[in-house]
Design an enzyme around this catalytic site. Sequence first.
Site, PDB file in Angstrom:
ATOM      1  N   HIS A  28       0.870  -1.181   0.000  1.00  0.00           N
ATOM      2  CA  HIS A  28       0.000   0.000   0.000  1.00  0.00           C
ATOM      3  C   HIS A  28       0.912   1.237   0.000  1.00  0.00           C
ATOM      4  O   HIS A  28       2.022   1.182   0.527  1.00  0.00           O
ATOM      5  CB  HIS A  28      -0.836  -0.061   1.285  1.00  0.00           C
ATOM      6  CG  HIS A  28      -1.864   1.004   1.434  1.00  0.00           C
ATOM      7  ND1 HIS A  28      -1.563   2.272   1.865  1.00  0.00           N
ATOM      8  CD2 HIS A  28      -3.203   0.998   1.223  1.00  0.00           C
ATOM      9  CE1 HIS A  28      -2.670   2.984   1.928  1.00  0.00           C
ATOM     10  NE2 HIS A  28      -3.690   2.232   1.540  1.00  0.00           N
ATOM     11  N   ASP A  62       3.235  -4.349   8.206  1.00  0.00           N
ATOM     12  CA  ASP A  62       2.036  -3.538   7.991  1.00  0.00           C
ATOM     13  C   ASP A  62       0.862  -4.494   8.192  1.00  0.00           C
ATOM     14  O   ASP A  62       0.554  -5.318   7.325  1.00  0.00           O
ATOM     15  CB  ASP A  62       2.050  -2.948   6.572  1.00  0.00           C
ATOM     16  CG  ASP A  62       0.737  -2.226   6.245  1.00  0.00           C
ATOM     17  OD1 ASP A  62      -0.220  -2.312   7.040  1.00  0.00           O
ATOM     18  OD2 ASP A  62       0.674  -1.581   5.170  1.00  0.00           O
ATOM     19  N   GLN A  88      -4.392  -4.891   7.379  1.00  0.00           N
ATOM     20  CA  GLN A  88      -5.428  -5.805   6.880  1.00  0.00           C
ATOM     21  C   GLN A  88      -5.405  -7.160   7.571  1.00  0.00           C
ATOM     22  O   GLN A  88      -6.234  -8.019   7.269  1.00  0.00           O
ATOM     23  CB  GLN A  88      -5.268  -6.007   5.359  1.00  0.00           C
ATOM     24  CG  GLN A  88      -5.399  -4.739   4.536  1.00  0.00           C
ATOM     25  CD  GLN A  88      -6.818  -4.154   4.528  1.00  0.00           C
ATOM     26  OE1 GLN A  88      -7.771  -4.787   4.972  1.00  0.00           O
ATOM     27  NE2 GLN A  88      -6.946  -2.935   4.047  1.00  0.00           N
ATOM     28  N   LYS A 119     -10.399  -0.325  10.929  1.00  0.00           N
ATOM     29  CA  LYS A 119     -10.592  -1.521  10.103  1.00  0.00           C
ATOM     30  C   LYS A 119     -10.987  -2.733  10.954  1.00  0.00           C
ATOM     31  O   LYS A 119     -11.045  -3.862  10.477  1.00  0.00           O
ATOM     32  CB  LYS A 119      -9.316  -1.832   9.304  1.00  0.00           C
ATOM     33  CG  LYS A 119      -8.973  -0.746   8.267  1.00  0.00           C
ATOM     34  CD  LYS A 119      -7.776  -1.148   7.453  1.00  0.00           C
ATOM     35  CE  LYS A 119      -7.150  -0.003   6.691  1.00  0.00           C
ATOM     36  NZ  LYS A 119      -7.969   0.544   5.624  1.00  0.00           N
ATOM     37  N   CYS A 166      -4.851   2.539  -3.601  1.00  0.00           N
ATOM     38  CA  CYS A 166      -3.617   3.065  -3.000  1.00  0.00           C
ATOM     39  C   CYS A 166      -2.450   2.105  -3.215  1.00  0.00           C
ATOM     40  O   CYS A 166      -1.624   1.895  -2.314  1.00  0.00           O
ATOM     41  CB  CYS A 166      -3.789   3.378  -1.514  1.00  0.00           C
ATOM     42  SG  CYS A 166      -5.058   4.584  -1.193  1.00  0.00           S
TER      43      CYS A 166
HETATM   44  N1  C6P Z   1      -6.214   0.697   3.036  1.00  0.00           N
HETATM   45  C1  C6P Z   1      -8.075   0.381   1.522  1.00  0.00           C
HETATM   46  O1  C6P Z   1      -9.179   0.685   1.045  1.00  0.00           O
HETATM   47  P1  C6P Z   1      -4.870   4.008   7.272  1.00  0.00           P
HETATM   48  O2  C6P Z   1      -5.505   4.765   6.132  1.00  0.00           O
HETATM   49  O3  C6P Z   1      -3.694   4.717   7.839  1.00  0.00           O
HETATM   50  O4  C6P Z   1      -5.857   3.548   8.286  1.00  0.00           O
HETATM   51  O5  C6P Z   1      -4.324   2.630   6.620  1.00  0.00           O
HETATM   52  C2  C6P Z   1      -3.406   2.670   5.566  1.00  0.00           C
HETATM   53  C3  C6P Z   1      -3.164   1.292   5.024  1.00  0.00           C
HETATM   54  C4  C6P Z   1      -1.915   0.725   5.184  1.00  0.00           C
HETATM   55  N2  C6P Z   1      -1.663  -0.529   4.765  1.00  0.00           N
HETATM   56  C5  C6P Z   1      -2.603  -1.278   4.168  1.00  0.00           C
HETATM   57  C6  C6P Z   1      -2.271  -2.675   3.739  1.00  0.00           C
HETATM   58  C7  C6P Z   1      -3.888  -0.752   3.968  1.00  0.00           C
HETATM   59  O6  C6P Z   1      -4.815  -1.500   3.365  1.00  0.00           O
HETATM   60  C8  C6P Z   1      -4.175   0.574   4.380  1.00  0.00           C
HETATM   61  C9  C6P Z   1      -5.530   1.192   4.137  1.00  0.00           C
HETATM   62  C10 C6P Z   1      -7.560   1.149   2.709  1.00  0.00           C
HETATM   63  O7  C6P Z   1      -7.402  -0.535   1.057  1.00  0.00           O
HETATM   64  C11 C6P Z   1      -7.664   2.621   2.498  1.00  0.00           C
HETATM   65  S1  C6P Z   1      -6.650   3.202   1.200  1.00  0.00           S
END
Ligand code: C6P
Length: 422
Positions: A128, A205, A208, A231, A380
């Site tokens: 991401h 990371d 997910q 999430k 993203c």
């Molecule tokens: N992915 C998606 O629709 P934040 O925005 O900081 O809570 O998370 C960022 C992030 C980092 N790593 C991974 C693997 C992610 O999937 C995400 C967030 C969302 O896929 C929003 S772009």
Amino acid sequence: MNQTTKVKNVLPVFSITDFPILQQKVYGKRLIYLDNSATTQKPKPVLQAMNDYYEKHNANVHRAVHVLSQRATTLYEQAHEVVAKFIGAEAEEVIFTSGTTASLNLLAYSLCTDLEKGDEIILTEMEHHSNLVPWQQIAKEKNLVLKFIPLTKDYCLDLRQAKKMITTKTKIVSVTQMSNVLGTINPVPELVKLAHDVGAIFVVDAAQSVPHQSIDVKKLDCDFLAFSGHKMCGPTGMGVLYGKKHLLQKMKPFHYGGGMIREVRWDDSSWNDLPGKFEAGTPNIAGAVGLMEAIRYLEKVGMDNIEDHEHTLTAYALKKLSGISGLQIIGPASNPPTSLKQPTLLRGPVISFVIEGIHPHDLGEVLDKEGIAVRGGHHCAMPLMAKLGIAGTTRASFYFYNTDDDVDALVKAVKKAQELFG
Ligand code: C6P
């Protein structure tokens, strides 16, 4: 908690009525929420706990002796303990941030301070932007080398390449535990070992993965792990950075200001104990309360139940979707018939697909009119899209409150879109 609605493949240990937002209709149709990788819905206990906090206990933390401040401080510290227990850490190893993105930025800047020209950071082709851009920008500033572990044709990480790429030049390896596009679950323990064998730091990371499976940071032996509360049934603007205590103690603070200091003189300052050292300024106290309640809720549902339910649901969705002609799954096409707890697990409940002749945004609009919320686009992960040679995908991402009926509705709506565009 009892599930009363008569629908197929329902997790029986909670009630769908816990989620007020899911009770509504959109365009006269039942709302089917399949955008859980972007954010999940919030159950009543989480909403109630945050409301109660503001109605009864609101004050700043760690600053005053009055009763409200004491209560707010107790709740805030309790939240660190609940999060820590949930991931197998100690409370002082849990730093509250605004989300995964903030946690990874903190790491990129703090861990690279002492790196030198030519030092290498290893990421993967499925990261991401939040686990790519922070490292990329600091690498540009400091002349560090970024390398990306490639994918196999089955959308998994190429471990043979990983073994060749992780060398004594490697200082940091940062990898997503589950891809938000492909659904691929990466073999973190093997990768941690490769990194540690050459003395490199390993960052996970877990945006997910933490919402969907039990995680024990001590068993994984990762050095750092980042995730977001929103999430996993918690509020937005609330995230976590786990770090091994001895590493956090060695690191310089990232943000400076109130709350993170021990003593300030005109010419220099010293730092608070963990986790305060990394939590400058007034924190998101209501967010911490909400995340704590979300974890209690998930624990009542049971992380093992969640894993099992989502495993069956994903297998069903993969089977049904791959039966649609002209539809291509972008990610591991099947789930092994074992439980998600087995080491052979390949993928989680995120299914991306493309359909011949229909742009993901157009498909998203048709599905929306059918009451189905999915995400279309690059998710993203623009470099991954470039690698795959596609502009974007349509992504259905599930959580424990989804059912086979939701999958059936998705399949029916996709077929309707094909008729419309055909
Ligand atoms: N992915 C998606 O629709 P934040 O925005 O900081 O809570 O998370 C960022 C992030 C980092 N790593 C991974 C693997 C992610 O999937 C995400 C967030 C969302 O896929 C929003 S772009």
